[in-house]
Design a protein around this motif. Structure first.
Motif, PDB file in Angstrom:
ATOM      1  N   GLY A   1      16.690   2.100 -16.845  1.00 36.81           N
ATOM      2  CA  GLY A   1      15.694   1.532 -17.738  1.00 36.81           C
ATOM      3  C   GLY A   1      14.318   2.154 -17.649  1.00 36.81           C
ATOM      4  N   LEU A   2      14.149   3.173 -16.817  1.00 40.91           N
ATOM      5  CA  LEU A   2      12.831   3.784 -16.662  1.00 40.91           C
ATOM      6  C   LEU A   2      12.652   4.940 -17.646  1.00 40.91           C
ATOM      7  N   ASP A   3      11.416   5.116 -18.137  1.00 44.06           N
ATOM      8  CA  ASP A   3      11.137   6.302 -18.928  1.00 44.06           C
ATOM      9  C   ASP A   3      10.996   7.498 -17.992  1.00 44.06           C
ATOM     10  N   LEU A   4      10.851   8.683 -18.557  1.00 43.29           N
ATOM     11  CA  LEU A   4      10.861   9.908 -17.755  1.00 43.29           C
ATOM     12  C   LEU A   4       9.771   9.899 -16.693  1.00 43.29           C
ATOM     13  N   GLY A   5       8.545   9.526 -17.085  1.00 47.96           N
ATOM     14  CA  GLY A   5       7.447   9.547 -16.126  1.00 47.96           C
ATOM     15  C   GLY A   5       7.658   8.557 -14.999  1.00 47.96           C
ATOM     16  N   ALA A   6       8.088   7.333 -15.342  1.00 45.64           N
ATOM     17  CA  ALA A   6       8.319   6.307 -14.316  1.00 45.64           C
ATOM     18  C   ALA A   6       9.466   6.711 -13.393  1.00 45.64           C
TER      19      ALA A   6
ATOM     20  N   SER B   1       5.603  -3.732 -15.932  1.00 41.98           N
ATOM     21  CA  SER B   1       6.495  -2.799 -16.609  1.00 41.98           C
ATOM     22  C   SER B   1       7.761  -2.635 -15.773  1.00 41.98           C
ATOM     23  N   GLU B   2       8.767  -2.007 -16.381  1.00 44.94           N
ATOM     24  CA  GLU B   2      10.028  -1.817 -15.651  1.00 44.94           C
ATOM     25  C   GLU B   2       9.825  -0.958 -14.416  1.00 44.94           C
ATOM     26  N   GLY B   3       9.014   0.090 -14.527  1.00 42.34           N
ATOM     27  CA  GLY B   3       8.748   0.944 -13.374  1.00 42.34           C
ATOM     28  C   GLY B   3       8.026   0.198 -12.273  1.00 42.34           C
ATOM     29  N   GLU B   4       7.062  -0.643 -12.641  1.00 41.68           N
ATOM     30  CA  GLU B   4       6.344  -1.437 -11.643  1.00 41.68           C
ATOM     31  C   GLU B   4       7.276  -2.424 -10.966  1.00 41.68           C
ATOM     32  N   ARG B   5       8.175  -3.035 -11.741  1.00 43.00           N
ATOM     33  CA  ARG B   5       9.130  -3.985 -11.155  1.00 43.00           C
ATOM     34  C   ARG B   5      10.029  -3.300 -10.121  1.00 43.00           C
TER      35      ARG B   5
ATOM     36  N   GLY C   1       0.819  -1.209   0.000  1.00 42.14           N
ATOM     37  CA  GLY C   1       0.000   0.000   0.000  1.00 42.14           C
ATOM     38  C   GLY C   1       0.849   1.254   0.000  1.00 42.14           C
ATOM     39  N   GLU C   2       1.907   1.257   0.802  1.00 43.34           N
ATOM     40  CA  GLU C   2       2.773   2.423   0.904  1.00 43.34           C
ATOM     41  C   GLU C   2       3.489   2.721  -0.417  1.00 43.34           C
ATOM     42  N   TRP C   3       3.789   1.676  -1.181  1.00 45.59           N
ATOM     43  CA  TRP C   3       4.524   1.864  -2.435  1.00 45.59           C
ATOM     44  C   TRP C   3       3.616   1.839  -3.669  1.00 45.59           C
TER      45      TRP C   3
ATOM     46  N   LEU D   1       9.189   7.312  -9.350  1.00 50.84           N
ATOM     47  CA  LEU D   1      10.058   6.604  -8.420  1.00 50.84           C
ATOM     48  C   LEU D   1      10.828   7.589  -7.542  1.00 50.84           C
ATOM     49  N   LEU D   2      11.351   8.653  -8.132  1.00 53.30           N
ATOM     50  CA  LEU D   2      12.098   9.637  -7.351  1.00 53.30           C
ATOM     51  C   LEU D   2      11.215  10.291  -6.294  1.00 53.30           C
TER      52      LEU D   2
END
Length: 276
Positions: free
Chosen positions: A173-178, A145-149, A129-131, A182-183
């Motif tokens: 490996g993340l696109d700009l939005g992902a 997706s890579e961002g989800e992983r 839930g927190e993530w 994450l940041l």
């Protein structure tokens, strides 16, 4: 403030190659560090040392109050959260996200016949839930997706409430939005007083979350500079680290770097009073 770990004059040698050379480095439990350097600088080796996965050839290493060579490594590793591509590669593609996170309680990848108690299940649900990955709980790891992983791997690393969290190129490996998503999550983690000591490895200053307090710059296995990020992260230090003239921009704690133009000195904009 107690030290999360301390390296004293650490070197790692392999036949024909010096991977780390005389590295001394102390990280306190409330600090958030980023390690920067080019390919082959020794970043991965350094992370393996502080992750209790490798012993130094020379020098001493104390992690969470225990000295390497005098401690049960299997017990020490349970106190350290670690994300990397190697961890991701060991996770079966058909494993559900819920089980990827939950199985961290036994430090295994690929759930078999372990028995988890109510506390384990509650903790897994809490951290998902927190993530922001609770909606993915029933999905299989191989469909993400890579961002989800990356988010699932960090949630897994935090499952056991570690005292030290190691992030190996989380933005790769993340696109700009992902990457920005994450940041934002890592910024929240960095500002949380209850978070463990954090060490993140990266190639790019653009991937440094706001709230990270210190930086270590590494080249050819040697420390170029280390210390508070507003002191050690300079254009000159980056230029020495990456072997070319670098211009560094700082926009409220978010950084950008590019090759300095011909005839221009590699400086922060703050040094001239002008924006680059």
């Amino acid at each position: 403030m107690p030290a999360a770990f301390e390296l004293s004059e650490v070197s790692v040698m392999r036949p024909g190659k010096l991977l780390l050379a005389d590295v001394s480095w102390t990280v306190d439990e409330n600090e958030r560090w980023v390690v920067l350097g080019p390919n082959g600088a020794g970043k991965t080796t350094l992370l393996q040392i502080i992750g209790a996965s490798m012993h130094p050839t020379v020098g001493t290493v104390d992690i969470l109050g225990e000295r390497l060579g005098q401690v049960d490594l299997s017990e020490l590793r349970t106190r350290i959260g670690h994300t990397s591509t190697k961890v991701a590669e060991r996770i079966p593609p058909a494993e559900s996200v819920r089980d990827v996170v939950l199985s961290a309680a036994y430090a295994v990848t690929g759930r078999w016949n372990e028995e988890y108690d109510e506390h384990d299940h509650a903790r897994a649900e809490q951290i998902m839930g927190e993530w922001g990955i609770a909606p993915l709980a029933g999905r299989t790891f191989g469909t993400l997706s890579e961002g989800e992983r990356k988010r699932v791997l960090i949630a897994r690393a935090l499952m056991t409430d570690p005292e030290l969290l190691l992030l190996d190129e989380p933005g790769a490996g993340l696109d700009l939005g992902a990457r920005e998503d994450l940041l934002a999550s890592l910024e929240t983690l960095a500002h949380d007083d209850d978070s463990p000591a954090l060490v993140m490895v990266s190639h790019h200053v653009e991937e440094i979350p706001i709230g990270f307090t210190h930086v270590l710059l590494l080249r050819d296995g040697k420390v170029v500079a280390q210390g508070p990020i507003d002191e050690a992260l300079t254009a000159d230090n980056l230029s020495r680290t990456f072997g070319q003239r670098i211009q560094l921009d700082d926009d409220g704690g978010r950084y950008a770097a590019r090759r300095a133009g011909y005839g221009r000195r590699a400086v922060r904009p703050a040094d001239t009073g002008e924006n680059a």
